[in-house]
Design a protein around this motif. Structure first.
Motif, PDB file in Angstrom:
ATOM      1  N   GLY A 188       9.796   2.562  -7.981  1.00 51.33           N
ATOM      2  CA  GLY A 188      10.115   1.859  -9.223  1.00 51.33           C
ATOM      3  C   GLY A 188      11.521   1.283  -9.202  1.00 51.33           C
ATOM      4  O   GLY A 188      11.756   0.165  -9.666  1.00 51.33           O
ATOM      5  N   GLU A 189      12.464   2.034  -8.642  1.00 47.81           N
ATOM      6  CA  GLU A 189      13.846   1.548  -8.528  1.00 47.81           C
ATOM      7  C   GLU A 189      13.918   0.302  -7.644  1.00 47.81           C
ATOM      8  O   GLU A 189      14.801  -0.533  -7.827  1.00 47.81           O
ATOM      9  CB  GLU A 189      14.757   2.640  -7.964  1.00 47.81           C
ATOM     10  N   GLU A 190      12.993   0.179  -6.693  1.00 44.77           N
ATOM     11  CA  GLU A 190      12.951  -0.993  -5.820  1.00 44.77           C
ATOM     12  C   GLU A 190      12.182  -2.146  -6.460  1.00 44.77           C
ATOM     13  O   GLU A 190      11.980  -3.191  -5.836  1.00 44.77           O
ATOM     14  CB  GLU A 190      12.283  -0.631  -4.487  1.00 44.77           C
ATOM     15  N   ILE A 214       0.875  -1.166   0.000  1.00 45.30           N
ATOM     16  CA  ILE A 214       0.000   0.000   0.000  1.00 45.30           C
ATOM     17  C   ILE A 214       0.916   1.221   0.000  1.00 45.30           C
ATOM     18  O   ILE A 214       1.809   1.334   0.843  1.00 45.30           O
ATOM     19  CB  ILE A 214      -0.912   0.025   1.248  1.00 45.30           C
ATOM     20  N   ILE A 215       0.706   2.116  -0.956  1.00 45.84           N
ATOM     21  CA  ILE A 215       1.546   3.307  -1.025  1.00 45.84           C
ATOM     22  C   ILE A 215       0.735   4.523  -0.605  1.00 45.84           C
ATOM     23  O   ILE A 215      -0.478   4.570  -0.773  1.00 45.84           O
ATOM     24  CB  ILE A 215       2.150   3.503  -2.426  1.00 45.84           C
ATOM     25  N   ASP A 216       1.429   5.503  -0.058  1.00 47.95           N
ATOM     26  CA  ASP A 216       0.796   6.714   0.453  1.00 47.95           C
ATOM     27  C   ASP A 216       1.780   7.855   0.276  1.00 47.95           C
ATOM     28  O   ASP A 216       2.936   7.754   0.696  1.00 47.95           O
ATOM     29  CB  ASP A 216       0.460   6.514   1.932  1.00 47.95           C
ATOM     30  N   SER A 217       1.324   8.937  -0.320  1.00 48.23           N
ATOM     31  CA  SER A 217       2.220  10.066  -0.539  1.00 48.23           C
ATOM     32  C   SER A 217       2.693  10.678   0.768  1.00 48.23           C
ATOM     33  O   SER A 217       3.632  11.476   0.765  1.00 48.23           O
ATOM     34  CB  SER A 217       1.549  11.128  -1.413  1.00 48.23           C
ATOM     35  N   PHE A 233      -1.973  11.067  -2.460  1.00 45.36           N
ATOM     36  CA  PHE A 233      -2.476   9.876  -3.119  1.00 45.36           C
ATOM     37  C   PHE A 233      -2.300   8.646  -2.251  1.00 45.36           C
ATOM     38  O   PHE A 233      -1.485   8.611  -1.344  1.00 45.36           O
ATOM     39  CB  PHE A 233      -1.819   9.648  -4.479  1.00 45.36           C
ATOM     40  N   HIS A 234      -3.107   7.665  -2.551  1.00 45.83           N
ATOM     41  CA  HIS A 234      -2.997   6.312  -2.009  1.00 45.83           C
ATOM     42  C   HIS A 234      -3.009   5.378  -3.204  1.00 45.83           C
ATOM     43  O   HIS A 234      -3.587   5.707  -4.240  1.00 45.83           O
ATOM     44  CB  HIS A 234      -4.192   5.956  -1.114  1.00 45.83           C
ATOM     45  N   GLY A 235      -2.408   4.243  -3.063  1.00 43.89           N
ATOM     46  CA  GLY A 235      -2.431   3.288  -4.160  1.00 43.89           C
ATOM     47  C   GLY A 235      -1.910   1.936  -3.752  1.00 43.89           C
ATOM     48  O   GLY A 235      -1.613   1.673  -2.583  1.00 43.89           O
ATOM     49  N   ILE A 236      -1.807   1.082  -4.748  1.00 44.76           N
ATOM     50  CA  ILE A 236      -1.303  -0.273  -4.558  1.00 44.76           C
ATOM     51  C   ILE A 236      -0.194  -0.509  -5.567  1.00 44.76           C
ATOM     52  O   ILE A 236      -0.316  -0.131  -6.738  1.00 44.76           O
ATOM     53  CB  ILE A 236      -2.416  -1.313  -4.762  1.00 44.76           C
ATOM     54  N   ALA A 237       0.879  -1.143  -5.109  1.00 41.89           N
ATOM     55  CA  ALA A 237       1.980  -1.509  -5.979  1.00 41.89           C
ATOM     56  C   ALA A 237       2.240  -2.997  -5.834  1.00 41.89           C
ATOM     57  O   ALA A 237       1.909  -3.603  -4.811  1.00 41.89           O
ATOM     58  CB  ALA A 237       3.232  -0.712  -5.600  1.00 41.89           C
ATOM     59  N   GLU A 241       5.753  -1.870  -9.081  1.00 45.56           N
ATOM     60  CA  GLU A 241       4.947  -1.386 -10.205  1.00 45.56           C
ATOM     61  C   GLU A 241       3.615  -0.917  -9.631  1.00 45.56           C
ATOM     62  O   GLU A 241       2.913  -1.680  -8.954  1.00 45.56           O
ATOM     63  CB  GLU A 241       4.708  -2.512 -11.215  1.00 45.56           C
ATOM     64  N   ILE A 242       3.266   0.340  -9.892  1.00 48.97           N
ATOM     65  CA  ILE A 242       2.006   0.888  -9.402  1.00 48.97           C
ATOM     66  C   ILE A 242       0.876   0.290 -10.238  1.00 48.97           C
ATOM     67  O   ILE A 242       0.874   0.404 -11.462  1.00 48.97           O
ATOM     68  CB  ILE A 242       1.976   2.429  -9.506  1.00 48.97           C
ATOM     69  N   ILE A 243      -0.084  -0.354  -9.563  1.00 50.19           N
ATOM     70  CA  ILE A 243      -1.192  -0.964 -10.315  1.00 50.19           C
ATOM     71  C   ILE A 243      -2.506  -0.223 -10.082  1.00 50.19           C
ATOM     72  O   ILE A 243      -3.466  -0.431 -10.813  1.00 50.19           O
ATOM     73  CB  ILE A 243      -1.333  -2.464  -9.994  1.00 50.19           C
TER      74      ILE A 243
END
Length: 67
Positions: A34-36, A6-9, A58-62, A39-41
């Motif tokens: 991305g370097e790690e 789970i990603i969070d700005s 933002f919030h998202g999933i990678a 991939e943001i899906i």
């Protein structure tokens, strides 16, 4: 197999006016993921209506391949 994150700005660097984040800082955070190998899906950006063109949140999933 995949692993997910789970990603969070909120994890992006904060500087400047009101200790907010700029678009460039959000991009740097996403590029670091991305370097790690992440991939943001899915991602949901929310612009701050009080600061046009300014900081975003933002919030998202990678995902990335499990090692």
């Amino acid at each position: 197999m995949w692993e997910y994150k789970i990603i969070d700005s909120a994890n992006a660097a904060k500087t400047g006016f009101l200790r907010g984040r700029t678009v460039e800082q959000d991009e740097a955070y996403l590029n670091a993921l991305g370097e790690e190998g992440w991939e943001i899906i899915d991602i949901d950006f929310q612009m701050d209506p009080t600061m046009p063109g300014g900081p975003t949140h933002f919030h998202g999933i990678a995902k990335r391949a499990k090692s």
